[in-house]
Design an enzyme around this catalytic site. Sequence first.
Site, short mmCIF file in Angstrom:
data_model
loop_
_atom_site.label_atom_id
_atom_site.label_comp_id
_atom_site.label_asym_id
_atom_site.label_seq_id
_atom_site.Cartn_x
_atom_site.Cartn_y
_atom_site.Cartn_z
N HIS A 191 0.78 -1.13 -0.04
CA HIS A 191 -0.14 -0.09 0.04
C HIS A 191 0.83 1.28 0.11
O HIS A 191 0.36 2.27 0.40
CB HIS A 191 -1.01 -0.06 1.03
CG HIS A 191 -1.84 -1.12 1.33
ND1 HIS A 191 -2.59 -1.80 2.21
CD2 HIS A 191 -2.34 -1.86 0.05
CE1 HIS A 191 -3.31 -2.70 1.86
NE2 HIS A 191 -3.40 -2.90 0.68
N GLY A 272 -0.62 -9.23 13.16
CA GLY A 272 -1.35 -7.99 13.31
C GLY A 272 -2.19 -7.52 12.24
O GLY A 272 -2.16 -6.31 12.11
N SER A 273 -2.61 -8.22 11.44
CA SER A 273 -3.35 -8.24 10.15
C SER A 273 -4.56 -8.77 10.26
O SER A 273 -4.90 -9.99 10.79
CB SER A 273 -2.84 -8.68 9.18
OG SER A 273 -3.61 -8.42 7.85
N LEU A 302 -5.58 -10.61 17.86
CA LEU A 302 -6.43 -10.35 18.86
C LEU A 302 -8.02 -10.79 18.56
O LEU A 302 -8.71 -11.43 19.18
CB LEU A 302 -6.45 -9.28 19.60
CG LEU A 302 -4.93 -9.06 20.41
CD1 LEU A 302 -4.97 -7.59 21.07
CD2 LEU A 302 -4.76 -9.86 21.45
N CYS A 319 1.58 -8.56 19.21
CA CYS A 319 2.50 -8.91 18.59
C CYS A 319 3.87 -8.99 19.23
O CYS A 319 4.65 -9.84 19.32
CB CYS A 319 2.80 -8.28 17.35
SG CYS A 319 1.51 -8.42 16.17
#
Length: 406
Positions: A191, A272-273, A302, A319
């Site tokens: 991105h 974390g995605s 999470l 993380c």
Amino acid sequence: MEEEADSCFSSRSERKAQEKAKILQRERERTIFKLVGKVLKKPEGERSEEEAAVLELHRDTVEELCRRELRRNLLKRKQEEVFDDTEELKHKVRQLALAIKQAKNLVVYTGAGISTAASIPDYRGPNGVWTQLQKGRTISSSDLSKAEPTYTHMCIRAMHKEKLVKHVVSQNCDGLHVRSGLPRPALSELHGNMFIEVCTSCSPVREYVRLFDVTERTSLHRHGTGRKCGRCGSELRDTIVHFGERGTLEQPLNWEGAAQAAKTADVILCLGSSLKVLKKYPCLWCMNKAAIKRPKLYIVNLQWTPKDDLAMLKIHAKCDDVLKLLMEELNIHVPSYNRTEDPIFTIATPLKTEEANSHSRDVIAPSVELGFGSGHTEVSTETTSVQGGWFGRGYRKGRTVKKKLV
């Protein structure tokens, strides 16, 4: 002529009558939904005979409201953050460490969750950008260039140095992977990178790395930064890929490297995605392979992700916490981030004299005395809305535009 006039008047009257009938029908439906919803909120034992009759009469509405309630509850559960207990976390990290040791081609996919420790907000967490905007709240304005690589960023770099990680595919625009020291050929920033502006008129595309966030004046479908290429004089543009856009730049997006890494990967570690965006890129998952030949998937997040059912292991923890335990299992020393060794100062292109006032963003300083201390991140606590830049699209999604009454 009179007949034509009568016909036009008649058809116009019919249209108005039909529109009025639709409006009245919608009002009746809203009234019924409101009435049935009010009755359903009461415990079954407290409902009167009249209320029970209402539910019996409008069974279709009852079923629809029940379906909506189920969808709402499911969505809430998916948004909830779940934490593994200490022993379970240690057991799962040992499993992950074993998989990494045995992997021949480990690829790491990273999302906003690895940068929250640097005070950069995520998107779909309880305090994420999308979450706050959907609740009608404003999001604080912050200069994200003040952030520094987190412990997780430094761990990924250390694992790559130990030849455990082959490639990193990132959705983040914060440039922290590059600043951690991870070699750029081993990185795909799908991105974009907020520190990089390019001249697409030059061939090959000319790149300018800056010491400030170049996205100050840019937004969805508007990528010009206002500065000019030193070679051809064309306007430079940022590298950010907003929602609804298709990224075509070779660098820093490096789609070729990401696709090639996915083809050869035998283990994929997602950190974390939410994977809600990455799941739309089939070339990153190689799902056309036979199940036995697909890469083994490990997820650290999470919240629920759409790939949970395909994962060999799902770890519910932050993380940094997972990576600390993982580095102990792998016996890898992780150096702290050192601002004076930040690669961005080596690869940055200085502004020309006439461009000195072309931006108002803070410039990263190599000295901690001029900037912020190592490992410490400060962000603005203002309650003004984030404007433009790579958060611009998110801000626009959350706004409601009032139509002017004529």
